[in-house]
Design a protein around this motif. Structure first.
Motif, PDB file in Angstrom:
ATOM      1  N   ASP A 115      54.259  40.086  39.641  1.00 10.88           N
ATOM      2  CA  ASP A 115      53.577  40.329  38.355  1.00 10.88           C
ATOM      3  C   ASP A 115      52.628  39.188  38.007  1.00 10.88           C
ATOM      4  O   ASP A 115      51.510  39.422  37.534  1.00 10.88           O
ATOM      5  N   ALA A 116      53.071  37.951  38.240  1.00 11.96           N
ATOM      6  CA  ALA A 116      52.204  36.802  37.970  1.00 11.96           C
ATOM      7  C   ALA A 116      51.009  36.801  38.909  1.00 11.96           C
ATOM      8  O   ALA A 116      49.882  36.504  38.503  1.00 11.96           O
ATOM      9  N   LEU A 117      51.266  37.159  40.157  1.00 12.61           N
ATOM     10  CA  LEU A 117      50.180  37.246  41.134  1.00 12.61           C
ATOM     11  C   LEU A 117      49.170  38.308  40.709  1.00 12.61           C
ATOM     12  O   LEU A 117      47.952  38.112  40.810  1.00 12.61           O
ATOM     13  N   LYS A 118      49.656  39.431  40.216  1.00 12.13           N
ATOM     14  CA  LYS A 118      48.762  40.506  39.781  1.00 12.13           C
ATOM     15  C   LYS A 118      47.891  40.066  38.612  1.00 12.13           C
ATOM     16  O   LYS A 118      46.738  40.510  38.495  1.00 12.13           O
ATOM     17  N   ASP A 119      48.421  39.214  37.748  1.00 13.35           N
ATOM     18  CA  ASP A 119      47.607  38.694  36.647  1.00 13.35           C
ATOM     19  C   ASP A 119      46.411  37.907  37.189  1.00 13.35           C
ATOM     20  O   ASP A 119      45.283  38.050  36.716  1.00 13.35           O
ATOM     21  N   ASP A 120      46.674  37.063  38.207  1.00 11.36           N
ATOM     22  CA  ASP A 120      45.585  36.307  38.828  1.00 11.36           C
ATOM     23  C   ASP A 120      44.605  37.243  39.528  1.00 11.36           C
ATOM     24  O   ASP A 120      43.384  37.059  39.457  1.00 11.36           O
ATOM     25  N   LEU A 121      45.147  38.236  40.234  1.00 10.81           N
ATOM     26  CA  LEU A 121      44.295  39.186  40.951  1.00 10.81           C
ATOM     27  C   LEU A 121      43.437  39.989  39.977  1.00 10.81           C
ATOM     28  O   LEU A 121      42.273  40.271  40.253  1.00 10.81           O
ATOM     29  N   LYS A 122      44.007  40.345  38.852  1.00  8.23           N
ATOM     30  CA  LYS A 122      43.257  41.109  37.851  1.00  8.23           C
ATOM     31  C   LYS A 122      42.077  40.290  37.339  1.00  8.23           C
ATOM     32  O   LYS A 122      40.956  40.804  37.195  1.00  8.23           O
ATOM     33  N   ASN A 123      42.307  39.008  37.095  1.00  4.03           N
ATOM     34  CA  ASN A 123      41.227  38.139  36.631  1.00  4.03           C
ATOM     35  C   ASN A 123      40.162  37.979  37.714  1.00  4.03           C
ATOM     36  O   ASN A 123      38.959  38.035  37.438  1.00  4.03           O
ATOM     37  N   TYR A 124      40.612  37.806  38.961  1.00  5.55           N
ATOM     38  CA  TYR A 124      39.682  37.677  40.087  1.00  5.55           C
ATOM     39  C   TYR A 124      38.826  38.932  40.249  1.00  5.55           C
ATOM     40  O   TYR A 124      37.604  38.856  40.394  1.00  5.55           O
ATOM     41  N   LEU A 125      39.461  40.105  40.217  1.00  6.61           N
ATOM     42  CA  LEU A 125      38.728  41.357  40.402  1.00  6.61           C
ATOM     43  C   LEU A 125      37.763  41.609  39.248  1.00  6.61           C
ATOM     44  O   LEU A 125      36.672  42.160  39.441  1.00  6.61           O
ATOM     45  N   THR A 126      38.158  41.200  38.044  1.00  8.14           N
ATOM     46  CA  THR A 126      37.278  41.345  36.887  1.00  8.14           C
ATOM     47  C   THR A 126      36.022  40.494  37.071  1.00  8.14           C
ATOM     48  O   THR A 126      34.894  40.965  36.876  1.00  8.14           O
TER      49      THR A 126
END
Length: 297
Positions: A115-126
């Motif tokens: 879940d924490a990794l997905k938060d970083d990935l979401k910011n990166y993809l944005t």
């Protein structure tokens, strides 16, 4: 993924800690309450907060400001990240680490979660969706990168194999005989192998390139026919029984086959260099008040 900086998670954690400790110090602790004592000498809450602000405050606030701007720009541009996109990125990472087991070990060793990794990935993809329209990759850049990194795009000869490792030749010969009598290789690996990293997987090593293993192991693995089982092979680690399951021929680097990978690499490189410029330009559109600047300056 090079764009997701390793220190980003640390910065976010520190931000949460500062905020959480700030609340704790403001409401939960009496003004004269010590947070620690050394030989009776108190360390009070103001000392703790001042040190945290001085060491981490500026970087943390700047990161939070950047995140707010990214979120605001994403809303303006109607940029969204779906669960499907996030899961695809997680799957890519799992593959790059060699499977889910190693991926989970990586998460555990970094004291983080999916879940924490997905938060970083979401910011990166944005950020990627916001910047990508202005990033251009020319054919000349693709060709230059390929020419300068040609060796990394070829594929060496590879073998997919399993092994059973034991300490002595007598045990190795015993296992070899059991296999000749029809015993299951994977079950014998679980029972006998001293290789703790592979025994529970039936001795599977996966694919590996020529030159990866020690010479004695390599020589047998790459000359043994597919579906054949070796005699005991002695190395510095003990005696191996090797089973070859599949082979891949060496493959020369090909520009057309590599274009997609090169494009992805160049996009990430350009994002790293252009993000700072983009962010500074966007800051001009926002009324930013950073009271911490006067505190730490």
């Amino acid at each position: 993924m090079t764009f997701i900086k390793e220190n980003k998670k640390t910065v976010l954690i520190i931000a949460v800690l500062i905020l959480a400790i700030g609340v704790l110090l403001s409401f939960a602790l009496p003004k004269d309450k010590a947070v620690a004592k050394v030989d009776g000498e108190a360390i009070n809450k103001d000392e703790l907060y001042d040190v945290m602000v001085e060491q981490y405050g500026a970087a943390t606030v700047e990161q939070l400001i950047a995140d707010k701007i990214v979120a605001s720009e994403a809303k303006k541009e109607k940029v969204t990240i779906t669960d499907k996109e996030l899961n695809e990125e997680v799957d890519k990472l799992k593959e790059s680490y060699g499977g889910e087991e190693v991926f989970n070990q990586m998460l555990e060793s970094n004291n983080t979660t999916v879940d924490a990794l997905k938060d970083d990935l979401k910011n990166y993809l944005t950020i990627r969706k916001l910047l990508e329209p202005q990033i251009k990759i020319t054919d000349e850049e693709l060709q230059t990168y390929f020419d300068e990194n040609k060796d990394s795009f070829g594929e060496a000869e590879q073998v997919k194999a399993s092994h059973i490792l034991v300490a002595d030749e007598a045990t190795a010969k015993e296992i070899k005989q059991k296999l000749a009598d029809g015993a299951d290789f994977a079950e014998l690996a679980k029972e006998y192998s001293t290789d703790e990293g592979t025994k529970e997987n039936g001795g599977e090593l996966g694919f590996f390139a020529k030159g990866t293993m020690v010479t004695e192991f390599d020589d047998v693995a790459f000359t043994l026919p597919v579906n054949e089982i070796s005699d005991p092979v002695k190395t510095d680690y003990g005696y191996h029984i090797i089973k070859v399951e599949e082979k891949k021929e060496a493959k020369e680097a090909n520009f057309d086959d590599s274009k997609k990978e090169i494009t992805e690499t160049l996009i990430q490189q350009k994002m790293e260099t252009e993000y700072s410029t983009w962010l500074e330009e966007k800051k001009k559109d926002y009324d930013i008040e950073n009271s911490l600047e006067s505190v730490v300056s």
